[in-house]
Scaffold this active site. Sequence first.
Site, PDB file in Angstrom:
ATOM      1  N   ARG A 145       0.833  -1.210   0.000  1.00 34.16           N
ATOM      2  CA  ARG A 145       0.000   0.000   0.000  1.00 34.16           C
ATOM      3  C   ARG A 145       0.868   1.261   0.000  1.00 34.16           C
ATOM      4  O   ARG A 145       0.688   2.159  -0.829  1.00 34.16           O
ATOM      5  CB  ARG A 145      -0.928  -0.004   1.221  1.00 34.16           C
ATOM      6  CG  ARG A 145      -1.854   1.213   1.298  1.00 34.16           C
ATOM      7  CD  ARG A 145      -2.702   1.168   2.563  1.00 34.16           C
ATOM      8  NE  ARG A 145      -1.877   1.248   3.755  1.00 34.16           N
ATOM      9  CZ  ARG A 145      -1.409   2.402   4.262  1.00 34.16           C
ATOM     10  NH1 ARG A 145      -1.685   3.552   3.672  1.00 34.16           N
ATOM     11  NH2 ARG A 145      -0.673   2.392   5.357  1.00 34.16           N
TER      12      ARG A 145
ATOM     13  N   GLU B 206      10.703  -2.541  -2.536  1.00 32.99           N
ATOM     14  CA  GLU B 206      10.645  -3.967  -2.184  1.00 32.99           C
ATOM     15  C   GLU B 206       9.443  -4.137  -1.282  1.00 32.99           C
ATOM     16  O   GLU B 206       9.441  -3.694  -0.134  1.00 32.99           O
ATOM     17  CB  GLU B 206      11.942  -4.405  -1.496  1.00 32.99           C
ATOM     18  CG  GLU B 206      12.144  -5.916  -1.480  1.00 32.99           C
ATOM     19  CD  GLU B 206      11.267  -6.637  -0.465  1.00 32.99           C
ATOM     20  OE1 GLU B 206      10.281  -7.298  -0.871  1.00 32.99           O
ATOM     21  OE2 GLU B 206      11.560  -6.514   0.721  1.00 32.99           O
TER      22      GLU B 206
ATOM     23  N   CYS C 140       8.331 -10.891   4.298  1.00 25.65           N
ATOM     24  CA  CYS C 140       7.624 -10.641   3.042  1.00 25.65           C
ATOM     25  C   CYS C 140       7.614 -11.873   2.149  1.00 25.65           C
ATOM     26  O   CYS C 140       6.762 -11.994   1.262  1.00 25.65           O
ATOM     27  CB  CYS C 140       8.233  -9.449   2.315  1.00 25.65           C
ATOM     28  SG  CYS C 140      10.007  -9.568   2.065  1.00 25.65           S
TER      29      CYS C 140
END
Length: 486
Positions: free
Chosen positions: A223, A243, A277
Amino acid sequence: MTQFIKGQWVAGLGHAVTSKNPANNDVIWNSQTATPEQVNTAVEAAREVQFDWFMLGFEARLAIVEAYRAQLEENKAEIAETIAQETGKPQWETATEAGAMIGKIGLSVAAYNKRTGTSENDTPAGRAVLRHKPHGVVAVFGPYNFPGHLPNGHIVPALLAGNTVVFKPSELTPKVAELMLKLWEKAGLPAGVINLVQGEVETGKALASHPQIDGLFFTGSSRTGHILHQQYAGEPGKILALEMGGNNPLIIKGVKDSKAAVHDIIQSAYISSGQRCTCARRLYVEKGAEGDALLAQLTDAVKRIVVGAWNAQPQPFMGAMISETAAKGMVEAQRNLVNLGGHSLVELTHIEEGTGLVSPGLIDVSQVIELPDEEYFGPLLQVVRYTDFDEAIKLANNTRYGLSAGILADSRDDYEYFLARIRAGIVNWNKQITGASGAAPFGGVGASGNHRASAFYAADYCAYPVASVEADEVSLPANLSPGLSL
């Protein structure tokens, strides 16, 4: 005195902000944010010394970076403990992060020399020389999940290339950033080369929008990354390296050693309490007796994962999530998936009010017709049963993200079939998908990044190429071009 600007520790002039240990709510850090005016001073300080830092030469810059490595080595126990207290991660894991920060120095030097050094070739037209020059002043935005290692992976190559840096860490991990800057200071870094601005949204906006920065290196949510991408859309002269996260798939197909498969699934989905992530968010398991047995084994193992405080003994596998807000967000995500038709195999629970401690969750979403394409950033793994390998790959690719993916399969043919069709920047075979090599690039496609891979390829976005054709003196060619007479 928690802002480091122009080589001086100064107090923030903004509002109060507090960092707490998410496992017990102990206050770790308490100060004020940097105001937009202080951000401006930090950028001006970085601009003022940037050319001198570049002209110092690579070897002199390298000597300071090596001195920083020595500081990391000398203080690795304090680094690990600070990360553990501020993030809630268990001590065994933060010791690994402290080690990765040390290892990043050598990898960054190797990457600089291989990808952005200087080379010469003689050509008929003259001597062709390739050099690389720094962009100038770059902003580095750090995340909370690896508050030392990930910003380190931007800062070190940026400095080696001759850039100066304004570092804005996550507001959730300010103490780790403060410790990093104190070590750079001890390493003899000249004033203004790195400036630290601590703060929240206001501080970040002031830095990202500053007209005097030449680039921004960001690790964080999709976002925020998309907001930055839109903001920089009209500024092609600035380098933006993003990233971001992923809705990462892991496929299981034909594995004899089910215990090893369960281990790799757990390491893929639940390490760092699911706050990497690259963590697996979706698990594809074949229908049938073999898949049923694997899922039963996985369910039992997930139930037995030990969760605890950062300093618990014996050490837990999972520590706290970064905050109570994050923990409650995962409970809500699980509730939403159940409402859509998911079936909890292991329920994720908020263990203790006021903390970020949660138990891991496992949910079968095979009956969910419209599975949300969301990165649930925590220890919640969604299971999808499949009958056809092509179907599994199609489902795995059904995401706007494309960071990491993996397959556990005894057949190399199955792996190569998968590798040719899967869309992701990191693709692992018979290894956890949270495993990545610092000697390789790190990045994804789609909503996971903007084609600026980090890790070994960070050198690429820290400098731009300068191509020259050179001769030691001006001389006439042997033959003049037609139509010329001198």
